[in-house]
Design an enzyme around this catalytic site. Structure first.
Site, PDB file in Angstrom:
ATOM      1  N   GLU A 178       2.545   1.472   4.778  1.00 56.92           N
ATOM      2  CA  GLU A 178       2.161   2.566   3.902  1.00 56.92           C
ATOM      3  C   GLU A 178       0.650   2.579   3.666  1.00 56.92           C
ATOM      4  OE1 GLU A 178       6.368   3.038   1.726  1.00 56.92           O
ATOM      5  OE2 GLU A 178       4.784   2.299   0.455  1.00 56.92           O
ATOM      6  N   CYS A 188      -6.281   3.481   0.437  1.00 58.85           N
ATOM      7  CA  CYS A 188      -5.752   2.138   0.219  1.00 58.85           C
ATOM      8  C   CYS A 188      -4.938   1.773   1.462  1.00 58.85           C
ATOM      9  CB  CYS A 188      -4.878   2.186  -1.035  1.00 58.85           C
ATOM     10  SG  CYS A 188      -4.028   0.656  -1.366  1.00 58.85           S
ATOM     11  N   CYS A 234       4.732  -9.037   2.859  1.00 60.37           N
ATOM     12  CA  CYS A 234       3.787 -10.082   2.439  1.00 60.37           C
ATOM     13  C   CYS A 234       4.575 -11.355   2.181  1.00 60.37           C
ATOM     14  CB  CYS A 234       3.051  -9.658   1.172  1.00 60.37           C
ATOM     15  SG  CYS A 234       1.908 -10.930   0.575  1.00 60.37           S
ATOM     16  N   CYS A 254       4.639 -12.736  -4.887  1.00 58.60           N
ATOM     17  CA  CYS A 254       4.300 -12.638  -6.319  1.00 58.60           C
ATOM     18  C   CYS A 254       5.461 -11.900  -6.987  1.00 58.60           C
ATOM     19  CB  CYS A 254       2.998 -11.871  -6.507  1.00 58.60           C
ATOM     20  SG  CYS A 254       1.623 -12.643  -5.652  1.00 58.60           S
ATOM     21  N   CYS A 277       5.513  -7.982  -7.740  1.00 55.95           N
ATOM     22  CA  CYS A 277       5.065  -7.078  -6.664  1.00 55.95           C
ATOM     23  C   CYS A 277       6.217  -6.702  -5.729  1.00 55.95           C
ATOM     24  CB  CYS A 277       3.950  -7.765  -5.879  1.00 55.95           C
ATOM     25  SG  CYS A 277       3.442  -6.882  -4.399  1.00 55.95           S
ATOM     26  N   GLY A 330       0.464  -6.357   1.890  1.00 57.62           N
ATOM     27  CA  GLY A 330       0.009  -7.572   2.569  1.00 57.62           C
ATOM     28  C   GLY A 330      -1.155  -8.277   1.921  1.00 57.62           C
ATOM     29  N   GLU A 331      -1.337  -9.508   2.336  1.00 57.37           N
ATOM     30  CA  GLU A 331      -2.451 -10.338   1.868  1.00 57.37           C
ATOM     31  C   GLU A 331      -3.489 -10.391   2.991  1.00 57.37           C
ATOM     32  OE1 GLU A 331      -3.845 -11.923  -0.789  1.00 57.37           O
ATOM     33  OE2 GLU A 331      -5.291 -12.401   0.781  1.00 57.37           O
ATOM     34  N   SER A 364      -9.054  -7.059  -1.484  1.00 61.31           N
ATOM     35  CA  SER A 364      -8.371  -7.651  -2.642  1.00 61.31           C
ATOM     36  C   SER A 364      -7.525  -8.821  -2.158  1.00 61.31           C
ATOM     37  CB  SER A 364      -7.481  -6.584  -3.288  1.00 61.31           C
ATOM     38  OG  SER A 364      -6.686  -7.171  -4.286  1.00 61.31           O
ATOM     39  N   SER A 370      -7.110 -11.124  -7.330  1.00 58.58           N
ATOM     40  CA  SER A 370      -5.898 -10.883  -8.116  1.00 58.58           C
ATOM     41  C   SER A 370      -5.629 -12.128  -8.953  1.00 58.58           C
ATOM     42  CB  SER A 370      -4.706 -10.627  -7.182  1.00 58.58           C
ATOM     43  OG  SER A 370      -4.854  -9.380  -6.574  1.00 58.58           O
ATOM     44  N   LEU A 371      -6.158 -12.127 -10.155  1.00 60.12           N
ATOM     45  CA  LEU A 371      -6.028 -13.327 -10.997  1.00 60.12           C
ATOM     46  C   LEU A 371      -4.734 -13.261 -11.809  1.00 60.12           C
ATOM     47  CD1 LEU A 371      -7.645 -15.910 -11.651  1.00 60.12           C
ATOM     48  CD2 LEU A 371      -8.547 -14.700 -13.646  1.00 60.12           C
ATOM     49  N   HIS A 372      -4.615 -12.219 -12.603  1.00 61.83           N
ATOM     50  CA  HIS A 372      -3.371 -11.890 -13.311  1.00 61.83           C
ATOM     51  C   HIS A 372      -2.908 -12.883 -14.373  1.00 61.83           C
ATOM     52  CE1 HIS A 372      -3.268  -8.682 -10.525  1.00 61.83           C
ATOM     53  NE2 HIS A 372      -2.745  -9.338  -9.511  1.00 61.83           N
ATOM     54  N   ASN A 401       3.209  -1.547 -12.573  1.00 53.49           N
ATOM     55  CA  ASN A 401       4.056  -0.458 -12.058  1.00 53.49           C
ATOM     56  C   ASN A 401       5.446  -1.001 -11.763  1.00 53.49           C
ATOM     57  OD1 ASN A 401       2.001   1.628 -11.900  1.00 53.49           O
ATOM     58  ND2 ASN A 401       1.085   0.333 -10.329  1.00 53.49           N
ATOM     59  N   CYS A 452      -0.112   0.740  -7.129  1.00 52.46           N
ATOM     60  CA  CYS A 452      -0.283  -0.689  -6.814  1.00 52.46           C
ATOM     61  C   CYS A 452       1.036  -1.425  -6.898  1.00 52.46           C
ATOM     62  CB  CYS A 452      -1.200  -1.352  -7.837  1.00 52.46           C
ATOM     63  SG  CYS A 452      -2.902  -1.085  -7.560  1.00 52.46           S
TER      64      CYS A 452
HETATM   65  N1  SAH Z   1      -2.341  -9.008  -1.474  1.00 52.46           N
HETATM   66  C1  SAH Z   1      -3.535  -8.549  -2.066  1.00 52.46           C
HETATM   67  C2  SAH Z   1      -3.730  -7.050  -1.937  1.00 52.46           C
HETATM   68  C3  SAH Z   1      -2.552  -6.146  -2.107  1.00 52.46           C
HETATM   69  S1  SAH Z   1      -1.925  -5.927  -3.718  1.00 52.46           S
HETATM   70  C4  SAH Z   1      -3.637  -8.992  -3.496  1.00 52.46           C
HETATM   71  O1  SAH Z   1      -2.631  -9.479  -4.030  1.00 52.46           O
HETATM   72  O2  SAH Z   1      -4.710  -8.888  -4.057  1.00 52.46           O
HETATM   73  C5  SAH Z   1      -3.145  -4.920  -4.572  1.00 52.46           C
HETATM   74  C6  SAH Z   1      -3.184  -5.185  -6.080  1.00 52.46           C
HETATM   75  O3  SAH Z   1      -1.991  -4.688  -6.736  1.00 52.46           O
HETATM   76  C7  SAH Z   1      -3.252  -6.661  -6.436  1.00 52.46           C
HETATM   77  O4  SAH Z   1      -4.147  -6.910  -7.485  1.00 52.46           O
HETATM   78  C8  SAH Z   1      -1.824  -6.923  -6.871  1.00 52.46           C
HETATM   79  O5  SAH Z   1      -1.709  -8.081  -7.630  1.00 52.46           O
HETATM   80  C9  SAH Z   1      -1.508  -5.675  -7.631  1.00 52.46           C
HETATM   81  N2  SAH Z   1      -0.071  -5.463  -7.863  1.00 52.46           N
HETATM   82  C10 SAH Z   1       0.961  -5.946  -7.164  1.00 52.46           C
HETATM   83  N3  SAH Z   1       2.140  -5.502  -7.680  1.00 52.46           N
HETATM   84  C11 SAH Z   1       1.822  -4.711  -8.731  1.00 52.46           C
HETATM   85  C12 SAH Z   1       2.591  -3.921  -9.635  1.00 52.46           C
HETATM   86  N4  SAH Z   1       3.916  -3.847  -9.542  1.00 52.46           N
HETATM   87  N5  SAH Z   1       1.939  -3.216 -10.576  1.00 52.46           N
HETATM   88  C13 SAH Z   1       0.584  -3.241 -10.643  1.00 52.46           C
HETATM   89  N6  SAH Z   1      -0.191  -3.939  -9.798  1.00 52.46           N
HETATM   90  C14 SAH Z   1       0.408  -4.681  -8.857  1.00 52.46           C
HETATM   91 FE1  SF4 Z   2       1.354 -10.209  -1.531  1.00 57.01          FE
HETATM   92 FE2  SF4 Z   2      -0.619  -9.210  -3.037  1.00 57.01          FE
HETATM   93 FE3  SF4 Z   2       1.940  -8.501  -3.490  1.00 57.01          FE
HETATM   94 FE4  SF4 Z   2       1.137 -10.970  -4.049  1.00 57.01          FE
HETATM   95  S1  SF4 Z   2       0.420  -9.079  -5.023  1.00 57.01           S
HETATM   96  S2  SF4 Z   2       3.026 -10.415  -2.968  1.00 57.01           S
HETATM   97  S3  SF4 Z   2      -0.326 -11.343  -2.433  1.00 57.01           S
HETATM   98  S4  SF4 Z   2       0.753  -8.042  -1.676  1.00 57.01           S
END
Ligand code: SAH
Ligand code: SF4
Length: 366
Positions: free
Chosen positions: A102, A115, A122, A126, A129, A174-175, A206, A228-230, A307, A350
């Site tokens: 996508e 994007c 991936c 996480c 996600c 993906g990462e 990212s 992506s610290l979170h 989301n 996202c």
């Molecule tokens: N794998 C990479 C890039 C793809 S994700 C990464 O993790 O950085 C892009 C961004 O969306 C990241 O910051 C990720 O943590 C965030 N993300 C993933 N799932 C999400 C969700 N359900 N709601 C909001 N942001 C999310």
């Molecule tokens: Fe992969 Fe990024 Fe989603 Fe984590 S947030 S599962 S690293 S795509």
């Protein structure tokens, strides 16, 4: 030079020129007996004229064109499906060997962001996600990363959407740092004046923080970095991001700081992404911890309302909580932005991107 060419295995298969950055293309062309400047001419045809037909490349000698035809091709997989959100966001789907990737176009007043995805699925899982929940298929090739931009530009032109893509973010599926070699080669094409010609400040990678790969990236290419610290501590990050058990917060932030120090693209600071999860990482204490953690790292904090997706038990923090969290960070001197959710109605926001074909939303096939 010969060493490089062998990688492409010319004798056994044709090369997709979208897999080659300028340096690789030069090597390939020289091996065919062409002058090295031919690389710029061909890139101009590909990335400025969206031409994938060697016959039309009249400024390339017929001899070289014949060789190119024999040994290579130019192929960008077409989008098979398009979904348009009520907010103007567009999600495009590409089918690669029966697997979906996508790509999301997000037009705003002053810029338009694409994007893009770097992997099918991936492996990092996480918990918040949707992509991570779906598992991992494979890394995308350079051509498959580049094709997303190539096709998007082409379609926007055809639709007479004059808003060119001004920014590219590796925030799709993906990462990117788990596909380092192909992502760096694609980045070279994105930044190349004969490629897509974007400024490094407008191209963002990212990452969830694959430390050895981030340290390597530092020696390979300079682009905007988003981490992506979170979570404000390892206890919470371990709970929501399994990769933290391998590369913990300190090691990720150290590596990000090293990148920052040698980077021009990140002069305003590295972006820290922080998804707002109700009751998990969104308390006042968490905001204070986060401010303390980032005290020595020039950074801009991007708070992302979580989301939702089917089957997940998280909840997004409510908007008052997000505002309070942001204000605590601002009072400590940080730039804290709250990311607007775009394209939620078409599952393009996202973390909502998946390779499954489940959506019941109205689809438009193209
Ligand atoms: N794998 C990479 C890039 C793809 S994700 C990464 O993790 O950085 C892009 C961004 O969306 C990241 O910051 C990720 O943590 C965030 N993300 C993933 N799932 C999400 C969700 N359900 N709601 C909001 N942001 C999310
Ligand atoms: Fe992969 Fe990024 Fe989603 Fe984590 S947030 S599962 S690293 S795509």
């Amino acid at each position: 030079m010969k060493k490089n060419i062998n990688i492409f295995n010319i004798s056994t298969s044709k090369i997709n020129l979208l897999d080659l950055n300028r340096q690789d293309l030069r090597c390939f062309l020289v091996s065919l007996g062409a002058k090295s400047f031919c690389a710029e001419q061909i890139m101009y045809w590909i990335y400025h004229d969206y031409c994938n037909d060697f016959k039309k490349m009249y400024n390339i000698s017929i001899k070289i064109r014949n060789q190119l035809y024999e040994k290579s091709y130019i192929f960008a997989a077409k989008f098979i499906e398009e979904r348009v959100s009520c907010d103007g966001t567009i999600k495009w789907i590409t089918l690669i060997n029966n697997q979906k990737i996508e790509t999301v176009y997000i037009p705003e007043k002053k810029r338009s962001t694409l994007c893009i995805s770097s992997q099918i699925g991936c492996p990092l899982q996480c918990h918040f996600c949707a992509t991570g929940k779906e598992g991992f298929q494979r890394n995308l090739k350079v051509s498959e990363i580049i094709a997303q931009i190539w096709q998007a530009n082409k379609i926007l032109k055809e639709k007479n959407i004059t808003k060119n893509i001004t920014n590219i973010v590796f925030m799709g599926m993906g990462e990117p740092l788990l596909n380092l070699k192909n992502v760096v080669s694609a980045l070279k094409i994105i930044l190349d004046e004969y490629g897509f010609g974007l400024s490094k400040r407008r191209v963002t990678l990212s990452t969830s923080g694959i430390v050895p790969a981030l340290d390597k990236l530092n020696t390979m290419i300079d682009v905007s970095l988003a981490i992506s610290l979170h979570a404000p501590n390892n206890y919470i990050r371990n709970m929501i991001m399994p990769i933290n058990r391998k590369y913990n917060i300190d090691s990720v932030l150290n590596s990000a700081f090293k990148y920052f120090k040698s980077s021009n693209a990140n002069r305003g600071g590295v972006t820290i992404e922080y998804v707002m999860l109700d009751g998990i990482n969104d308390s006042n204490k968490n905001a204070q911890e986060l401010a303390f953690l980032l005290r020595k790292i020039p950074s801009k904090i991007n708070l992302i309302p979580w989301n939702s997706f089917f089957g997940s038990s998280f909840l997004c923090s409510d908007i008052n909580r997000i505002n309070i969290f942001a204000n605590i960070l601002r009072k400590k001197g940080f730039t804290a932005m709250i990311r607007k959710n775009r394209g939620q109605d078409i599952h393009a926001a996202c973390g909502q991107l998946t390779s499954g074909m489940k959506s019941s939303l109205k689809k438009k096939f193209i």
